[in-house]
Write a protein that holds these residues in place. Structure first.
Motif, PDB file in Angstrom:
ATOM      1  N   TYR A  12       0.837  -1.198   0.000  1.00 44.31           N
ATOM      2  CA  TYR A  12       0.000   0.000   0.000  1.00 44.31           C
ATOM      3  C   TYR A  12       0.870   1.244   0.000  1.00 44.31           C
ATOM      4  O   TYR A  12       2.037   1.197   0.358  1.00 44.31           O
ATOM      5  CB  TYR A  12      -0.906   0.025   1.239  1.00 44.31           C
ATOM      6  CG  TYR A  12      -1.840  -1.149   1.342  1.00 44.31           C
ATOM      7  CD1 TYR A  12      -3.051  -1.159   0.671  1.00 44.31           C
ATOM      8  CD2 TYR A  12      -1.509  -2.261   2.100  1.00 44.31           C
ATOM      9  CE1 TYR A  12      -3.918  -2.236   0.755  1.00 44.31           C
ATOM     10  CE2 TYR A  12      -2.359  -3.350   2.194  1.00 44.31           C
ATOM     11  CZ  TYR A  12      -3.561  -3.334   1.521  1.00 44.31           C
ATOM     12  OH  TYR A  12      -4.412  -4.406   1.601  1.00 44.31           O
ATOM     13  N   LYS A  13       0.259   2.356  -0.373  1.00 46.00           N
ATOM     14  CA  LYS A  13       0.927   3.655  -0.332  1.00 46.00           C
ATOM     15  C   LYS A  13       0.270   4.478   0.768  1.00 46.00           C
ATOM     16  O   LYS A  13      -0.962   4.531   0.866  1.00 46.00           O
ATOM     17  CB  LYS A  13       0.769   4.360  -1.676  1.00 46.00           C
ATOM     18  CG  LYS A  13       1.515   5.667  -1.785  1.00 46.00           C
ATOM     19  CD  LYS A  13       1.464   6.164  -3.211  1.00 46.00           C
ATOM     20  CE  LYS A  13       0.672   7.442  -3.236  1.00 46.00           C
ATOM     21  NZ  LYS A  13       0.595   8.055  -4.552  1.00 46.00           N
ATOM     22  N   GLU A  15      -1.248   7.532   2.356  1.00 50.04           N
ATOM     23  CA  GLU A  15      -1.897   8.733   1.841  1.00 50.04           C
ATOM     24  C   GLU A  15      -1.922   9.855   2.873  1.00 50.04           C
ATOM     25  O   GLU A  15      -1.767  11.014   2.525  1.00 50.04           O
ATOM     26  CB  GLU A  15      -3.338   8.420   1.408  1.00 50.04           C
ATOM     27  CG  GLU A  15      -3.433   7.572   0.168  1.00 50.04           C
ATOM     28  CD  GLU A  15      -2.895   8.282  -1.058  1.00 50.04           C
ATOM     29  OE1 GLU A  15      -3.244   9.451  -1.276  1.00 50.04           O
ATOM     30  OE2 GLU A  15      -2.099   7.666  -1.780  1.00 50.04           O
ATOM     31  N   ASP A  16      -2.126   9.500   4.146  1.00 50.87           N
ATOM     32  CA  ASP A  16      -2.244  10.536   5.176  1.00 50.87           C
ATOM     33  C   ASP A  16      -1.995   9.941   6.553  1.00 50.87           C
ATOM     34  O   ASP A  16      -2.289   8.767   6.789  1.00 50.87           O
ATOM     35  CB  ASP A  16      -3.645  11.163   5.129  1.00 50.87           C
ATOM     36  CG  ASP A  16      -3.740  12.445   5.929  1.00 50.87           C
ATOM     37  OD1 ASP A  16      -2.707  13.104   6.134  1.00 50.87           O
ATOM     38  OD2 ASP A  16      -4.864  12.791   6.338  1.00 50.87           O
ATOM     39  N   LYS A  34       4.126  10.398   4.036  1.00 45.81           N
ATOM     40  CA  LYS A  34       3.147  10.366   2.943  1.00 45.81           C
ATOM     41  C   LYS A  34       3.840   9.961   1.656  1.00 45.81           C
ATOM     42  O   LYS A  34       4.924  10.434   1.346  1.00 45.81           O
ATOM     43  CB  LYS A  34       2.491  11.732   2.777  1.00 45.81           C
ATOM     44  CG  LYS A  34       1.618  12.116   3.939  1.00 45.81           C
ATOM     45  CD  LYS A  34       1.016  13.482   3.740  1.00 45.81           C
ATOM     46  CE  LYS A  34       0.256  13.895   4.986  1.00 45.81           C
ATOM     47  NZ  LYS A  34      -0.308  15.229   4.873  1.00 45.81           N
ATOM     48  N   GLY A  35       3.210   9.050   0.907  1.00 49.20           N
ATOM     49  CA  GLY A  35       3.760   8.593  -0.360  1.00 49.20           C
ATOM     50  C   GLY A  35       4.647   7.364  -0.243  1.00 49.20           C
ATOM     51  O   GLY A  35       5.019   6.774  -1.246  1.00 49.20           O
ATOM     52  N   THR A  37       5.723   3.538   0.307  1.00 47.69           N
ATOM     53  CA  THR A  37       5.109   2.229   0.083  1.00 47.69           C
ATOM     54  C   THR A  37       5.401   1.335   1.277  1.00 47.69           C
ATOM     55  O   THR A  37       6.531   1.271   1.755  1.00 47.69           O
ATOM     56  CB  THR A  37       5.666   1.574  -1.194  1.00 47.69           C
ATOM     57  OG1 THR A  37       5.390   2.444  -2.304  1.00 47.69           O
ATOM     58  CG2 THR A  37       5.016   0.226  -1.446  1.00 47.69           C
ATOM     59  N   ILE A  70      -4.321   4.609   3.935  1.00 51.65           N
ATOM     60  CA  ILE A  70      -3.515   3.977   2.877  1.00 51.65           C
ATOM     61  C   ILE A  70      -4.360   3.783   1.615  1.00 51.65           C
ATOM     62  O   ILE A  70      -5.581   3.878   1.658  1.00 51.65           O
ATOM     63  CB  ILE A  70      -2.960   2.610   3.343  1.00 51.65           C
ATOM     64  CG1 ILE A  70      -4.093   1.671   3.750  1.00 51.65           C
ATOM     65  CG2 ILE A  70      -1.943   2.790   4.448  1.00 51.65           C
ATOM     66  CD1 ILE A  70      -3.639   0.251   4.081  1.00 51.65           C
ATOM     67  N   GLU A  71      -3.652   3.491   0.518  1.00 53.19           N
ATOM     68  CA  GLU A  71      -4.288   3.224  -0.773  1.00 53.19           C
ATOM     69  C   GLU A  71      -3.527   2.091  -1.436  1.00 53.19           C
ATOM     70  O   GLU A  71      -2.302   2.014  -1.329  1.00 53.19           O
ATOM     71  CB  GLU A  71      -4.220   4.490  -1.627  1.00 53.19           C
ATOM     72  CG  GLU A  71      -4.815   4.344  -2.998  1.00 53.19           C
ATOM     73  CD  GLU A  71      -4.673   5.635  -3.778  1.00 53.19           C
ATOM     74  OE1 GLU A  71      -3.702   5.729  -4.567  1.00 53.19           O
ATOM     75  OE2 GLU A  71      -5.503   6.530  -3.595  1.00 53.19           O
TER      76      GLU A  71
END
Length: 73
Positions: A12-13, A15-16, A34-35, A37, A70-71
């Motif tokens: 996941y990445k 995000e916040d 943030k950003g 992986t 996460i994303e």
């Protein structure tokens, strides 16, 4: 989704991070920014979340994991 909802073995990445001041500063010092992986290694819904970030394993409690957004990669 939050890190608490992440699936074992998935990447996941970040995000916040919506944490209080000192906790967020400490996690950022450990490489969780943030950003970045991350890969979930273990996720015990009733306990801790273990994940790999920048070559290091980190374990955090569910309250902190619920504050990390996460994303999927």
């Amino acid at each position: 989704m939050t890190l608490l909802e992440g699936k074992i073995g998935e990447s996941y990445k970040v995000e916040d991070l919506t944490l209080n001041g000192m906790t967020q500063i400490r996690l950022e010092a450990l490489g969780l920014t943030k950003g970045t992986t991350i890969k979930v290694l273990n996720n015990k819904k009733s306990g801790s979340v273990i994940f790999m970030v920048r070559g290091t394993r980190l374990a955090i409690g569910k309250k902190i994991a619920a504050s990390i957004v996460i994303e999927g990669v």
